[in-house]
Design an enzyme around this catalytic site. Structure first.
Site, PDB file in Angstrom:
ATOM      1  N   THR A  88       0.815  -1.219   0.000  1.00  0.00           N
ATOM      2  CA  THR A  88       0.000   0.000   0.000  1.00  0.00           C
ATOM      3  C   THR A  88       0.850   1.272   0.000  1.00  0.00           C
ATOM      4  OG1 THR A  88      -0.078  -0.046   2.411  1.00  0.00           O
ATOM      5  CG2 THR A  88      -1.902  -1.082   1.244  1.00  0.00           C
TER       6      THR A  88
ATOM      7  N   CYS B   7       2.255   2.975   9.347  1.00  0.00           N
ATOM      8  CA  CYS B   7       1.297   2.974  10.452  1.00  0.00           C
ATOM      9  C   CYS B   7       2.011   2.943  11.797  1.00  0.00           C
ATOM     10  CB  CYS B   7       0.434   1.718  10.398  1.00  0.00           C
ATOM     11  SG  CYS B   7      -0.803   1.755   9.114  1.00  0.00           S
TER      12      CYS B   7
ATOM     13  N   CYS C 215      -2.215   0.515  15.040  1.00  0.00           N
ATOM     14  CA  CYS C 215      -3.216   0.717  13.982  1.00  0.00           C
ATOM     15  C   CYS C 215      -4.206  -0.445  13.919  1.00  0.00           C
ATOM     16  CB  CYS C 215      -2.541   0.875  12.632  1.00  0.00           C
ATOM     17  SG  CYS C 215      -3.713   1.329  11.340  1.00  0.00           S
TER      18      CYS C 215
ATOM     19  N   ARG D 277      -6.270  -3.909   8.917  1.00  0.00           N
ATOM     20  CA  ARG D 277      -5.987  -5.333   8.809  1.00  0.00           C
ATOM     21  C   ARG D 277      -4.469  -5.577   8.855  1.00  0.00           C
ATOM     22  NH1 ARG D 277      -6.097  -9.102   4.627  1.00  0.00           N
ATOM     23  NH2 ARG D 277      -5.970  -7.411   3.140  1.00  0.00           N
TER      24      ARG D 277
ATOM     25  N   ARG E  96       3.694   6.851   2.836  1.00  0.00           N
ATOM     26  CA  ARG E  96       2.816   7.942   3.259  1.00  0.00           C
ATOM     27  C   ARG E  96       2.154   7.575   4.587  1.00  0.00           C
ATOM     28  NH1 ARG E  96      -1.402   8.248   0.146  1.00  0.00           N
ATOM     29  NH2 ARG E  96      -0.964   6.313  -0.968  1.00  0.00           N
TER      30      ARG E  96
ATOM     31  N   CYS F 267      -4.645   5.528  11.597  1.00  0.00           N
ATOM     32  CA  CYS F 267      -3.989   5.553  12.922  1.00  0.00           C
ATOM     33  C   CYS F 267      -3.236   6.854  13.165  1.00  0.00           C
ATOM     34  CB  CYS F 267      -3.061   4.361  13.090  1.00  0.00           C
ATOM     35  SG  CYS F 267      -1.689   4.316  11.935  1.00  0.00           S
TER      36      CYS F 267
ATOM     37  N   ASP G  32      19.544  13.846  49.285  1.00  0.00           N
ATOM     38  CA  ASP G  32      18.188  14.032  49.814  1.00  0.00           C
ATOM     39  C   ASP G  32      17.919  13.104  50.997  1.00  0.00           C
ATOM     40  OD1 ASP G  32      15.377  15.212  48.968  1.00  0.00           O
ATOM     41  OD2 ASP G  32      15.103  13.146  49.652  1.00  0.00           O
TER      42      ASP G  32
HETATM   43 ZN   LIG Z   1      -2.560   2.854  10.246  1.00  0.00          ZN
END
Ligand SMILES: [Zn+2]
Length: 516
Positions: A28, A32, A36, A39, A61, A66, A437
């Protein structure tokens, strides 16, 4: 991180790994977050990148579902002394707009080529790609979560002009800014000069623990903790406003509402709030280290997700630490409130937020006679304020913590304790540790800071988190207990009173108003 870990985190959609790596899908060409809900792709179609910028540089890209721009930041994995972490901080504050990589490298005291190599090794992308991705991510956030006109979004996210902004958004999202805004289908637009952001963290996050620390230290008129919400007045570059922070546990986020008139500063404000609430912390790594100590292990398991509360303004925090020397937290908060009322700028913002904390310019020459403040403490505050006005000390863009702390300790009345406390909360040094301390010594039944130093070696680089756990446990609520700093040679007096200050976790009231 190895492939196996990334793969398991991806398949489990494990939020603890959100922001620690990004998943790019070859088919694709989209990348992500590990969380996300799309699928799950086949492992062979997946590539892992350490940052969003690296995935973008490789031609992927961002996913519109998400929203990688919402992932928690790069973990502060090596502390602020690390060059890459310092560079990221500078980019956050200036957006790399004034001068580019050369100037950035010069500020860090290294060559541009070396900086580039470091970025490629640790972040998988060169500095300008990282800065560009941050700009784009912030622009996307403004498009999604505000109703600002696009021209203002362009300017606020550092694009300079709308044409460049439009082109950059189109290139990355294949949609115009207006089309992206339509996708979010916002129902209620917030009022003018009000911005709501959701800032994600890697769970767990101990919000109650955060409030339990901040509430008793809230400066009346400047900060309020009530109904599980933190609010404070803020000022930056001649503007002032306020912010409200509340938890959004379901989304592993804090909801931050900023009331502010100048959208150009939103980038800076959001970066500051992320740091204030320690949202970039990598809890898994911290817990793993601290659990090796049996005393810490119990507490880490009982109250997972504790963060180091940082601050809005380093100068304010340092003044607050000086006021707190050798008195109770409640006493110090009351003093800080009187200081704000006497010297701070009066504002009409919201219920209970009546003042902006005084600036160094005002405090440098302040007369504290009416404040029932020990004379030496007043002199220390003036000394600190003068050093800031002279440029000897700067709380902005701190590049070298060691040098900063050295200069801080040159102010009469500021010792190692205060310096380490400031390093923890103003510089965000995850390994800062006030080993003198008394509360810390007592929590572990140790007798000297040398013993504590030795024991704390195993907690590096997360000693600031160990300190938070030990303070919180010291009586289920111990607290920073200052040794006498103006008598530097004196050893901590273990028979002296260690004051009970933090309310126990069970006692943290639902309503806590510190403004009366
Ligand atoms: Zn995503």
């Amino acid at each position: 991180m190895d492939l196996g870990t990334c793969s398991r985190a991806r398949l489990a959609r494990d939020a603890r790994f959100d922001g620690k790596f990004f998943i790019a899908v070859l088919t694709t060409k989209i990348y992500c977050r590990p969380v996300c809900r799309s699928r799950t792709s086949k492992e062979s179609n997946v590539r892992y990148y350490p940052t969003a910028a690296a995935a973008a540089a490789a031609g992927f890209r961002p996913c519109l579902r998400c929203r990688p721009e919402c992932s928690p930041g790069t973990p502060a994995w090596l502390g602020t002394q690390n060059t890459v972490a310092r560079a990221l901080r500078l980019i956050d504050e200036s957006g790399l707009e004034d001068g580019g990589v050369e100037v950035l490298a010069e500020r860090l005291g290294i060559g541009a080529r070396h900086l580039r190599r470091l970025f490629l090794r640790h972040l998988g992308a060169p500095p300008n790609a990282v800065a560009q991705t941050r700009r784009l991510q912030f622009a996307k956030k403004l498009i999604d979560s505000t109703s600002l006109p696009m021209i203002q979004v362009a300017v606020a996210s550092g694009f300079g002009c709308v044409r460049r902004f439009n082109a950059a958004i189109r290139k990355v999202y294949r949609r115009s800014p207006t089309q992206i805004r339509q996708l979010t289908r916002q129902k209620a637009m917030s009022a003018e000069n009000q911005y709501l952001f959701r800032l994600n963290y890697r769970p767990p996050y101990d919000w109650q623990g955060m409030l339990a620390f901040l509430a008793p230290r809230a400066t009346p008129g400047v900060e309020i903790v009530a109904d599980g919400i933190y609010r404070r007045s803020i000022s930056w570059k001649e503007h002032h406003g306020y912010l409200e922070v509340s938890p959004d546990e379901k989304n592993h986020a804090l909801a931050v509402r900023v009331h502010w008139s100048d959208p150009q500063s939103l980038f800076f404000i959001i970066a500051r709030v992320r740091s204030m609430f320690d949202l970039d912390a990598d809890w898994t790594a911290i817990a793993e280290t601290l659990k090796c100590d049996p005393a810490l292990r119990r507490q880490v398991e009982a109250n997972p997700g504790m963060r180091v509360p940082r601050c809005w303004n380093g100068f304010e925090l340092a003044v607050r630490a000086i006021l707190g020397q050798q008195i109770t937290v409640a006493g110090a908060s009351a003093l800080a409130g009187r200081l704000a009322q006497s010297f701070g700028r009066r504002i009409e913002l919201a219920d209970g937020l009546t003042h902006i904390f005084p600036s160094p310019e005002v405090l440098a020459g302040a007369d504290f006679a009416d404040m029932r403040l020990p004379a030496s403490r007043g002199e220390t505050i003036r000394g600190l304020a003068r050093a800031v006005c002279d440029g000897q000390i700067s709380f902005e863009r701190i590049l070298d913590s060691d040098r900063f702390l050295e200069r801080l300790e040159q102010v009469r009345g500021i010792g190692k304790w205060t310096a380490q406390y400031v390093a923890m909360r103003a510089l965000g040094e995850p390994d800062a540790f006030p080993s003198a301390d008394l509360g810390l010594l007592r929590a572990l039944g140790l007798r000297s800071s040398r013993e504590l130093d030795q024991r704390s070696e195993a907690w590096r680089p997360w000693r600031a988190y160990a300190a938070m756990y030990l303070w919180s446990a010291a009586h289920n609520g111990g607290d920073p207990a200052h040794p006498r700093e103006h008598e530097r040679t004196r050893r901590p007096n273990l028979s002296g009173p260690v004051r009970p200050i933090l309310p126990s976790r069970a006692d943290v009231p639902r309503r806590m108003t510190i403004n009366n």
